[in-house]
Scaffold this motif. Structure first.
Motif, PDB file in Angstrom:
ATOM      1  N   TRP A  50      45.848 -51.102 -36.520  1.00  0.00           N
ATOM      2  CA  TRP A  50      45.374 -52.405 -36.970  1.00  0.00           C
ATOM      3  C   TRP A  50      44.148 -52.841 -36.178  1.00  0.00           C
ATOM      4  O   TRP A  50      43.230 -53.462 -36.731  1.00  0.00           O
ATOM      5  N   GLU A  51      44.110 -52.481 -34.893  1.00  0.00           N
ATOM      6  CA  GLU A  51      42.964 -52.852 -34.060  1.00  0.00           C
ATOM      7  C   GLU A  51      41.679 -52.223 -34.590  1.00  0.00           C
ATOM      8  O   GLU A  51      40.619 -52.859 -34.605  1.00  0.00           O
TER       9      GLU A  51
ATOM     10  N   ILE B 169      41.150 -51.208 -37.784  1.00  0.00           N
ATOM     11  CA  ILE B 169      40.851 -51.835 -39.069  1.00  0.00           C
ATOM     12  C   ILE B 169      40.226 -53.212 -38.868  1.00  0.00           C
ATOM     13  O   ILE B 169      39.328 -53.616 -39.611  1.00  0.00           O
ATOM     14  N   SER B 170      40.675 -53.929 -37.822  1.00  0.00           N
ATOM     15  CA  SER B 170      40.131 -55.259 -37.555  1.00  0.00           C
ATOM     16  C   SER B 170      38.651 -55.201 -37.199  1.00  0.00           C
ATOM     17  O   SER B 170      37.922 -56.184 -37.373  1.00  0.00           O
ATOM     18  N   LYS B 171      38.190 -54.038 -36.726  1.00  0.00           N
ATOM     19  CA  LYS B 171      36.785 -53.885 -36.358  1.00  0.00           C
ATOM     20  C   LYS B 171      35.899 -53.491 -37.536  1.00  0.00           C
ATOM     21  O   LYS B 171      34.691 -53.695 -37.495  1.00  0.00           O
TER      22      LYS B 171
ATOM     23  N   HIS C 261      36.882 -53.921 -41.131  1.00  0.00           N
ATOM     24  CA  HIS C 261      37.165 -54.464 -42.466  1.00  0.00           C
ATOM     25  C   HIS C 261      36.030 -55.334 -42.989  1.00  0.00           C
ATOM     26  O   HIS C 261      35.646 -55.240 -44.157  1.00  0.00           O
TER      27      HIS C 261
ATOM     28  N   PHE D  95      41.460 -52.670 -46.958  1.00  0.00           N
ATOM     29  CA  PHE D  95      41.260 -52.951 -45.531  1.00  0.00           C
ATOM     30  C   PHE D  95      41.401 -54.444 -45.238  1.00  0.00           C
ATOM     31  O   PHE D  95      41.974 -54.832 -44.210  1.00  0.00           O
TER      32      PHE D  95
ATOM     33  N   TYR E 131      44.249 -55.998 -42.766  1.00  0.00           N
ATOM     34  CA  TYR E 131      43.922 -56.858 -41.625  1.00  0.00           C
ATOM     35  C   TYR E 131      44.630 -58.207 -41.720  1.00  0.00           C
ATOM     36  O   TYR E 131      45.242 -58.682 -40.764  1.00  0.00           O
TER      37      TYR E 131
ATOM     38  N   HIS F  68      49.131 -58.087 -39.429  1.00  0.00           N
ATOM     39  CA  HIS F  68      49.266 -58.432 -38.018  1.00  0.00           C
ATOM     40  C   HIS F  68      49.196 -59.946 -37.865  1.00  0.00           C
ATOM     41  O   HIS F  68      48.555 -60.642 -38.651  1.00  0.00           O
TER      42      HIS F  68
ATOM     43  N   HIS G  88      47.739 -63.201 -36.680  1.00  0.00           N
ATOM     44  CA  HIS G  88      46.424 -63.620 -36.233  1.00  0.00           C
ATOM     45  C   HIS G  88      46.276 -65.115 -36.491  1.00  0.00           C
ATOM     46  O   HIS G  88      47.165 -65.761 -37.022  1.00  0.00           O
TER      47      HIS G  88
ATOM     48  N   SER H 206      45.630 -67.783 -44.898  1.00  0.00           N
ATOM     49  CA  SER H 206      45.206 -66.380 -44.904  1.00  0.00           C
ATOM     50  C   SER H 206      45.311 -65.771 -46.303  1.00  0.00           C
ATOM     51  O   SER H 206      44.450 -65.015 -46.738  1.00  0.00           O
TER      52      SER H 206
END
Length: 321
Positions: free
Chosen positions: A78-79, A81-83, A85, A132, A136, A140, A142, A149
């Motif tokens: 997930w980390e 993908i967070s960068k 997406h 993606f 994100y 997770h 957030h 969201s």
């Protein structure tokens, strides 16, 4: 952990090779198996000038590369993908802008643009971008409430989809289905999820009724709406309505049974579908006759071959997968 350390752990079995839902992997390989069988079955010596293996070799190569990509992506954290997406989503928006400004027109629509001799379709970039985004947003904890969201996700999906809709309604529907499946698998807020589903379903029904029952003169200001109307309500000869309306009833009846010119592929596709309706399982793989007459049997008309060989059960099962 660097890439090589991660690969060693996977090789030693410390990290599972097949990550993610086992059900999704089974569905994925079921679709691959069906596609290989049907593309091979749709290949014809007559259609490909004697080189029977060209379509299946190309298709198998695409599947091999795609499967490697799927396996690699399934191991993304997930980390990571967070960068990427938002970068992927931004790339899709940039491609969409390029298609609008410099797109190549085909069938009265601008769906792609050329980049260094390669045809680029923004919708093909947007498909993984939607996945993606969903991974994100729903994958997770957030900042932001779940409801906020959820609506952010749909807002980011709808913005580019609206522009694509006016060029290709079917592609926009596919993108909405992908977003719907992302939400369904991610199990977000059920109330909002089914509310969105209901709104989209009602909107789709109203749009269909509008396109079907409105005359072309009313639909003309709405871009490709006239094209959708002609595809749904158009004549069976594959000719423009102006030509069709100029024919006498006797000429229309006579031309209906002629398999030539504009209606050549359509008629043979209809013949394939009618053969598949003989039994629930069709004529079974390898027994297609339409493949000898459909030049594009392995791609544009592959669904007609699927119905011919797998019957109406296959016609229902394949899209559901």
């Amino acid at each position: 952990m660097n890439v090589w350390s991660y690969i060693r752990k996977v090789w030693k079995g410390e990290i599972p090779f097949w990550r993610g839902s086992k059900v999704l992997w089974v569905i994925y390989f079921a679709l691959i198996t069906i596609s290989l069988i049907e593309v091979y079955s749709a290949s014809s010596m007559r259609a490909y000038g004697g080189y029977l293996w060209a379509p299946i070799i190309k298709h198998a190569g695409i599947i091999f590369i795609s499967t490697l990509g799927v396996i690699i992506i399934s191991h993304w954290s997930w980390e990571f993908i967070s960068k990427i997406h938002l970068a992927f989503y931004g790339l899709a928006l940039l491609a969409l802008l390029m298609a609008i400004l410099f797109g190549v027109e085909a069938n009265d629509a601008q769906r792609s643009f050329n980049l260094l001799g390669i045809s680029v379709q923004p919708s093909e970039i947007l498909k993984p971008a939607i996945v993606f985004l969903g991974a994100y947003i729903f994958g997770h904890e957030h900042k932001g409430t779940p409801r906020r969201s959820f609506y952010w996700f749909w807002g980011m999906v709808l913005v580019p989809t609206v522009f694509i809709f006016f060029e290709s309604g079917s592609t926009a529907i596919i993108l909405l289905c992908i977003a719907w499946m992302v939400c369904f698998v991610s199990n977000p807020i059920k109330k909002e999820f089914w509310r969105i589903t209901g709104v989209v379903a009602i909107g789709g029904i109203l749009l269909l009724l509008f396109v079907v029952f409105m005359p072309p003169s009313v639909l003309k200001p709405f871009g490709r709406a006239t094209t959708w109307h002609s595809r749904i309500m158009g004549n069976n000869l594959g000719v423009p309505d102006s030509v069709y309306n100029a024919l006498t009833e006797a000429e229309k009846d006579s031309a209906y049974y002629v398999i030539d010119g504009p209606n050549y592929q359509r008629k043979h596709a209809q013949i394939a579908i009618s053969r598949g309706a003989i039994s629930p399982l069709g004529v079974l793989p390898g027994n297609s006759t339409a493949r000898d007459y459909l030049p594009e049997a392995h791609n544009d008309f592959i669904y007609a071959i699927i119905i011919e060989e797998l019957g109406y059960l296959g016609a229902i099962a394949v899209p559901l997968l």
